[in-house]
Design a protein around this motif. Structure first.
Motif, short mmCIF file in Angstrom:
data_model
loop_
_atom_site.label_atom_id
_atom_site.label_comp_id
_atom_site.label_asym_id
_atom_site.label_seq_id
_atom_site.Cartn_x
_atom_site.Cartn_y
_atom_site.Cartn_z
N ASP A 1 0.80 -1.22 0.00
CA ASP A 1 0.00 0.00 0.00
C ASP A 1 0.83 1.27 0.00
O ASP A 1 0.35 2.34 0.38
CB ASP A 1 -0.94 0.01 1.22
CG ASP A 1 -2.09 -0.98 1.06
OD1 ASP A 1 -2.49 -1.24 -0.09
OD2 ASP A 1 -2.57 -1.49 2.09
N THR A 2 2.09 1.17 -0.44
CA THR A 2 2.98 2.33 -0.48
C THR A 2 3.52 2.50 -1.89
O THR A 2 3.88 1.52 -2.54
CB THR A 2 4.14 2.16 0.52
OG1 THR A 2 3.61 1.93 1.82
CG2 THR A 2 5.03 3.39 0.55
N ASP B 1 -3.03 10.81 -0.09
CA ASP B 1 -2.25 9.69 0.46
C ASP B 1 -0.77 10.04 0.63
O ASP B 1 -0.02 9.28 1.24
CB ASP B 1 -2.37 8.46 -0.43
CG ASP B 1 -3.76 7.86 -0.47
OD1 ASP B 1 -4.49 7.98 0.53
OD2 ASP B 1 -4.11 7.27 -1.51
N VAL C 1 1.09 6.53 1.03
CA VAL C 1 0.56 5.31 1.63
C VAL C 1 -0.95 5.31 1.41
O VAL C 1 -1.61 6.27 1.80
CB VAL C 1 0.90 5.23 3.13
CG1 VAL C 1 0.30 3.96 3.75
CG2 VAL C 1 2.41 5.27 3.35
N ARG C 2 -1.43 4.25 0.78
CA ARG C 2 -2.85 4.19 0.42
C ARG C 2 -3.69 4.15 1.69
O ARG C 2 -3.63 3.21 2.47
CB ARG C 2 -3.14 2.97 -0.45
CG ARG C 2 -4.55 2.96 -1.00
CD ARG C 2 -4.83 1.74 -1.88
NE ARG C 2 -4.03 1.76 -3.10
CZ ARG C 2 -3.12 0.83 -3.41
NH1 ARG C 2 -2.87 -0.15 -2.58
NH2 ARG C 2 -2.46 0.91 -4.52
N THR C 3 -4.47 5.19 1.88
CA THR C 3 -5.39 5.26 3.01
C THR C 3 -6.82 5.48 2.53
O THR C 3 -7.76 5.34 3.29
CB THR C 3 -5.03 6.42 3.97
OG1 THR C 3 -4.99 7.65 3.23
CG2 THR C 3 -3.68 6.18 4.62
N SER C 4 -6.96 5.81 1.24
CA SER C 4 -8.29 6.02 0.66
C SER C 4 -8.71 4.79 -0.10
O SER C 4 -7.89 3.98 -0.52
CB SER C 4 -8.28 7.25 -0.26
OG SER C 4 -7.30 7.09 -1.25
N GLU C 5 -9.97 4.63 -0.27
CA GLU C 5 -10.49 3.47 -1.01
C GLU C 5 -10.89 3.86 -2.40
O GLU C 5 -11.35 4.89 -2.69
CB GLU C 5 -11.71 2.88 -0.28
CG GLU C 5 -11.32 2.24 1.03
CD GLU C 5 -10.41 1.03 0.90
OE1 GLU C 5 -10.60 0.22 -0.01
OE2 GLU C 5 -9.49 0.90 1.70
#
Length: 127
Positions: free
Chosen positions: A31-32, A69, A123-127
């Protein structure tokens, strides 16, 4: 650790420098996403910074990330006399996001028309 598996994907934008130097525009691990120094086009530091940040945003979007992100950003400025113009463009884009930030003064880039490069880690924090 048993069962731990990292997914690694390289991202190319077709720059002739990528295979010559041996790098990718970005590398995604789980997720990065790590974005290499990205130059933009334009007549001055401000325009080049805005264009480079637009390229960063496109690479992020194309790989399932959002500008929100971004957790770390770096401006590398060769034309340090106009660093405030690069910082202003950066601030316009990241004003609400407020990632960790570094401003670096570099010697002229390989291509003397490049005045600034931007880098980012998201860093993926959203969907």
């Amino acid at each position: 650790m048993k069962g731990w598996h990292q997914m690694r994907k390289t991202v190319s934008t077709g720059s002739p420098w990528e295979p010559k130097v041996g790098y990718s525009r970005a590398v995604v691990v789980n997720d990065t996403i790590y974005l290499s120094g990205t130059a933009g086009q334009g007549p001055d530091v401000y325009a080049q910074t805005r264009d480079a940040l637009a390229i960063v945003e496109k690479v992020l979007r194309d790989n399932g990330f959002a500008m929100s992100d971004v957790v770390q950003s770096r401006l590398v400025v060769a034309d340090f006399e106009h660093w405030e113009d690069a910082a202003r463009a950066h601030g316009e884009v990241y004003h609400q996001i407020r990632p960790a930030f570094s401003l670096v003064h570099a010697l002229p880039f390989v291509d003397s028309s490049i005045l600034v490069e931007v880098e980012a880690i998201a860093v993926r924090t959203s969907e």
